[in-house]
Motif scaffolding. Sequence first.
Motif, PDB file in Angstrom:
ATOM      1  N   ASP A 115      12.155  -0.182  -6.489  1.00 14.80           N
ATOM      2  CA  ASP A 115      13.197   0.077  -5.788  1.00 14.80           C
ATOM      3  C   ASP A 115      12.994   0.496  -4.111  1.00 14.80           C
ATOM      4  O   ASP A 115      12.173   1.569  -4.022  1.00 14.80           O
ATOM      5  N   PRO A 116      13.447  -0.281  -3.317  1.00 20.67           N
ATOM      6  CA  PRO A 116      13.139   0.079  -1.937  1.00 20.67           C
ATOM      7  C   PRO A 116      13.994   1.194  -1.390  1.00 20.67           C
ATOM      8  O   PRO A 116      13.569   1.852  -0.386  1.00 20.67           O
ATOM      9  N   ALA A 117      14.815   1.748  -2.126  1.00 21.60           N
ATOM     10  CA  ALA A 117      15.735   3.240  -1.628  1.00 21.60           C
ATOM     11  C   ALA A 117      14.912   4.208  -2.093  1.00 21.60           C
ATOM     12  O   ALA A 117      15.195   5.574  -2.030  1.00 21.60           O
ATOM     13  N   ALA A 118      14.088   4.140  -3.254  1.00 25.11           N
ATOM     14  CA  ALA A 118      13.384   4.944  -3.899  1.00 25.11           C
ATOM     15  C   ALA A 118      12.338   6.165  -2.819  1.00 25.11           C
ATOM     16  O   ALA A 118      12.025   5.485  -1.880  1.00 25.11           O
ATOM     17  N   PRO A 119      12.469   7.108  -3.002  1.00 23.68           N
ATOM     18  CA  PRO A 119      11.500   8.074  -2.287  1.00 23.68           C
ATOM     19  C   PRO A 119       9.992   7.706  -2.458  1.00 23.68           C
ATOM     20  O   PRO A 119       9.644   7.330  -3.521  1.00 23.68           O
ATOM     21  N   PRO A 120       9.181   7.853  -1.347  1.00 22.42           N
ATOM     22  CA  PRO A 120       7.689   7.525  -1.620  1.00 22.42           C
ATOM     23  C   PRO A 120       7.083   8.727  -2.492  1.00 22.42           C
ATOM     24  O   PRO A 120       6.106   9.204  -2.163  1.00 22.42           O
ATOM     25  N   ALA A 121       7.587   9.096  -3.551  1.00 19.81           N
ATOM     26  CA  ALA A 121       7.038   9.875  -4.428  1.00 19.81           C
ATOM     27  C   ALA A 121       6.375   9.142  -5.783  1.00 19.81           C
ATOM     28  O   ALA A 121       6.835   8.139  -6.024  1.00 19.81           O
ATOM     29  N   GLY A 122       5.119   9.354  -6.058  1.00 17.28           N
ATOM     30  CA  GLY A 122       4.395   8.867  -7.225  1.00 17.28           C
ATOM     31  C   GLY A 122       3.786   7.491  -7.015  1.00 17.28           C
ATOM     32  O   GLY A 122       3.326   7.378  -5.536  1.00 17.28           O
ATOM     33  N   VAL A 123       3.385   6.562  -7.800  1.00 15.47           N
ATOM     34  CA  VAL A 123       2.845   5.290  -7.268  1.00 15.47           C
ATOM     35  C   VAL A 123       3.927   4.130  -7.177  1.00 15.47           C
ATOM     36  O   VAL A 123       4.938   3.964  -7.755  1.00 15.47           O
ATOM     37  N   GLY A 124       3.553   3.619  -6.045  1.00 15.49           N
ATOM     38  CA  GLY A 124       4.443   2.529  -5.528  1.00 15.49           C
ATOM     39  C   GLY A 124       3.688   1.199  -5.878  1.00 15.49           C
ATOM     40  O   GLY A 124       4.260   0.342  -5.388  1.00 15.49           O
ATOM     41  N   ALA A 125       2.875   1.210  -6.947  1.00 18.28           N
ATOM     42  CA  ALA A 125       2.097  -0.306  -7.141  1.00 18.28           C
ATOM     43  C   ALA A 125       3.108  -1.113  -7.815  1.00 18.28           C
ATOM     44  O   ALA A 125       3.905  -0.522  -8.520  1.00 18.28           O
ATOM     45  N   TRP A 126       2.838  -2.224  -7.723  1.00 17.15           N
ATOM     46  CA  TRP A 126       3.546  -3.280  -8.620  1.00 17.15           C
ATOM     47  C   TRP A 126       2.686  -4.528  -8.712  1.00 17.15           C
ATOM     48  O   TRP A 126       1.686  -4.744  -8.263  1.00 17.15           O
ATOM     49  N   ALA A 127       3.057  -5.394  -9.663  1.00 19.66           N
ATOM     50  CA  ALA A 127       2.466  -6.594 -10.202  1.00 19.66           C
ATOM     51  C   ALA A 127       3.456  -7.623 -10.392  1.00 19.66           C
ATOM     52  O   ALA A 127       4.317  -7.782 -10.882  1.00 19.66           O
ATOM     53  N   VAL A 128       3.130  -8.927  -9.896  1.00 21.63           N
ATOM     54  CA  VAL A 128       3.605 -10.151 -10.312  1.00 21.63           C
ATOM     55  C   VAL A 128       2.842 -11.126 -11.099  1.00 21.63           C
ATOM     56  O   VAL A 128       2.197 -11.482 -10.231  1.00 21.63           O
ATOM     57  N   PRO A 129       3.035 -11.422 -12.165  1.00 22.41           N
ATOM     58  CA  PRO A 129       2.096 -12.504 -12.913  1.00 22.41           C
ATOM     59  C   PRO A 129       2.439 -13.980 -12.335  1.00 22.41           C
ATOM     60  O   PRO A 129       3.643 -14.390 -12.203  1.00 22.41           O
ATOM     61  N   LEU A 130       1.482 -14.718 -12.192  1.00 24.07           N
ATOM     62  CA  LEU A 130       1.467 -16.176 -11.794  1.00 24.07           C
ATOM     63  C   LEU A 130       0.696 -17.202 -13.022  1.00 24.07           C
ATOM     64  O   LEU A 130       0.055 -16.494 -13.489  1.00 24.07           O
ATOM     65  N   ALA A 131       1.041 -18.243 -12.949  1.00 27.40           N
ATOM     66  CA  ALA A 131       0.019 -19.260 -13.685  1.00 27.40           C
ATOM     67  C   ALA A 131      -0.128 -20.404 -12.637  1.00 27.40           C
ATOM     68  O   ALA A 131       0.402 -21.329 -12.316  1.00 27.40           O
ATOM     69  N   VAL A 132      -1.578 -20.537 -12.222  1.00 27.50           N
ATOM     70  CA  VAL A 132      -1.864 -21.750 -11.441  1.00 27.50           C
ATOM     71  C   VAL A 132      -2.497 -22.669 -12.459  1.00 27.50           C
ATOM     72  O   VAL A 132      -3.819 -22.707 -12.849  1.00 27.50           O
ATOM     73  N   GLY A 133      -1.801 -23.779 -12.925  1.00 26.20           N
ATOM     74  CA  GLY A 133      -1.956 -24.583 -13.908  1.00 26.20           C
ATOM     75  C   GLY A 133      -2.070 -23.728 -15.331  1.00 26.20           C
ATOM     76  O   GLY A 133      -1.006 -23.218 -15.678  1.00 26.20           O
ATOM     77  N   ASP A 134      -3.218 -23.733 -15.615  1.00 24.83           N
ATOM     78  CA  ASP A 134      -3.418 -22.769 -17.154  1.00 24.83           C
ATOM     79  C   ASP A 134      -4.129 -21.512 -16.738  1.00 24.83           C
ATOM     80  O   ASP A 134      -4.315 -20.862 -17.688  1.00 24.83           O
ATOM     81  N   LEU A 135      -4.476 -21.303 -15.362  1.00 20.58           N
ATOM     82  CA  LEU A 135      -5.130 -19.917 -14.802  1.00 20.58           C
ATOM     83  C   LEU A 135      -4.162 -18.799 -14.810  1.00 20.58           C
ATOM     84  O   LEU A 135      -3.252 -18.811 -13.948  1.00 20.58           O
ATOM     85  N   VAL A 137      -2.922 -15.826 -13.052  1.00 18.37           N
ATOM     86  CA  VAL A 137      -3.210 -14.927 -11.938  1.00 18.37           C
ATOM     87  C   VAL A 137      -2.132 -13.789 -11.583  1.00 18.37           C
ATOM     88  O   VAL A 137      -0.978 -13.729 -11.959  1.00 18.37           O
ATOM     89  N   THR A 138      -2.538 -12.622 -11.072  1.00 13.68           N
ATOM     90  CA  THR A 138      -1.611 -11.487 -10.774  1.00 13.68           C
ATOM     91  C   THR A 138      -1.852 -11.270  -9.428  1.00 13.68           C
ATOM     92  O   THR A 138      -2.694 -11.320  -8.796  1.00 13.68           O
ATOM     93  N   VAL A 139      -0.610 -11.067  -8.869  1.00 10.46           N
ATOM     94  CA  VAL A 139      -0.216 -10.779  -7.405  1.00 10.46           C
ATOM     95  C   VAL A 139      -0.166  -9.285  -7.468  1.00 10.46           C
ATOM     96  O   VAL A 139       0.856  -8.619  -8.258  1.00 10.46           O
ATOM     97  N   ARG A 140      -1.147  -8.460  -6.813  1.00 12.91           N
ATOM     98  CA  ARG A 140      -0.970  -6.915  -6.903  1.00 12.91           C
ATOM     99  C   ARG A 140      -0.669  -6.409  -5.421  1.00 12.91           C
ATOM    100  O   ARG A 140      -1.163  -7.035  -4.739  1.00 12.91           O
ATOM    101  N   GLY A 141       0.158  -5.397  -5.453  1.00 12.65           N
ATOM    102  CA  GLY A 141       0.523  -4.902  -4.079  1.00 12.65           C
ATOM    103  C   GLY A 141       1.215  -3.193  -4.326  1.00 12.65           C
ATOM    104  O   GLY A 141       1.002  -2.739  -5.506  1.00 12.65           O
ATOM    105  N   ASP A 142       1.419  -2.801  -3.325  1.00 14.93           N
ATOM    106  CA  ASP A 142       2.213  -1.396  -3.221  1.00 14.93           C
ATOM    107  C   ASP A 142       3.370  -1.400  -2.335  1.00 14.93           C
ATOM    108  O   ASP A 142       3.454  -2.406  -1.788  1.00 14.93           O
ATOM    109  N   ARG A 143       3.839  -0.249  -2.268  1.00  6.39           N
ATOM    110  CA  ARG A 143       5.228  -0.108  -1.254  1.00  6.39           C
ATOM    111  C   ARG A 143       4.693   1.132  -0.230  1.00  6.39           C
ATOM    112  O   ARG A 143       4.262   2.190  -0.920  1.00  6.39           O
ATOM    113  N   VAL A 144       5.043   0.956   0.699  1.00 13.87           N
ATOM    114  CA  VAL A 144       4.838   1.938   1.947  1.00 13.87           C
ATOM    115  C   VAL A 144       6.103   2.266   2.515  1.00 13.87           C
ATOM    116  O   VAL A 144       7.122   1.587   2.379  1.00 13.87           O
TER     117      VAL A 144
END
Length: 328
Positions: A115-135, A137-144
């Motif tokens: 949530d972009p409007a949430a206050p910067p409290a707690g953990v802002g980590a997020w993950a988006v799963p992908l598949a490159v062919g049959d492999l 892959v996870t995109v990992r990030g956070d929010r600042v």
Amino acid sequence: MSRAPAVAGRRFGAGVLLRIAVGALLAVVLLPLGATSAAAHGGTESPVVVSSMPRVLSLEPAVPGLDVVVIDGGARLRLDNDTAQPVTVPGTEAGRPRVVPPGGSAAWTDARLGDPAAPPAGVGAWAVPLAVGDLPVTVRGDRVWPPAPHPFPWWALTVAALLGTYTVGGLAVERGRPGGARTALAGVVLVVTAAYVVHVIGSSLVVAEPPGLVALLGAAGIGMATWLLGPLAAALTLRGHLLGAALYGSVGVLTALLTLSDTLTFHRAVLAFGGPFDLDRIATVITFGGGLGLFLVAITAFRRVEPAVEPAPDRSLATPTTASAPAA
């Protein structure tokens, strides 16, 4: 007495009128186009104004040729697939997977970024799963949550850029001034043009198109005309040519118009810019403040042009009237 000065005066006046007409034509043609471009500047969609921004930290595992970046000021993600395999992104929109073919690119809004409007409290980590062919892959990030800028210093710098440009330009167009002031004015024209180029390049890095000529031209729009007119205006200014005033006046008013809405960046914490946010604010200070200054200098230059005046006829060369003979 020779009448050559009168002929020279008429030629000078015609030349001045031609140059003023060229400047007016440029302004009439470019300004409406610039207004259209300003509405779409920076991409095909207006970025959402938020106070926080997601960041991509890593791809696990790393895949050569696969790149995922945040675009539109944190509103969306863009995936550039330069691998030999199709990339599948599950659940991007209404639960439907998105498949990006080799050499392709895709942009989407992803609720998994938090949530972009949430206050910067707690953990802002997020993950988006992908598949490159049959492999998998996870995109990992956070929010600042970057701090919001204080707008007053940026507006003060903008006013200083306007007044400084007008001061330098006033010296350059003053009759009898040395060429050093013209050199400084030509330098200002190039700086304003370069600042707009920086602004456009940064904007092109955060649009739906992958980095390249298409994204750059889309972000520039009609403003790309300033990239050509700016150096030409600087060259003519160095020569003291009045047409230079018409050109740098057009460059100034066009860049100021295109970056008028970008002055809102003085008040926002997150910008749609692929680089340090303060760099975009500095570019806006120069293009908006300096552009307005160049426009005012051009008006001053035209007002100081002396109109050609026809010399009064020399009555001493007039044929004397023959007196009529007295009546007998």
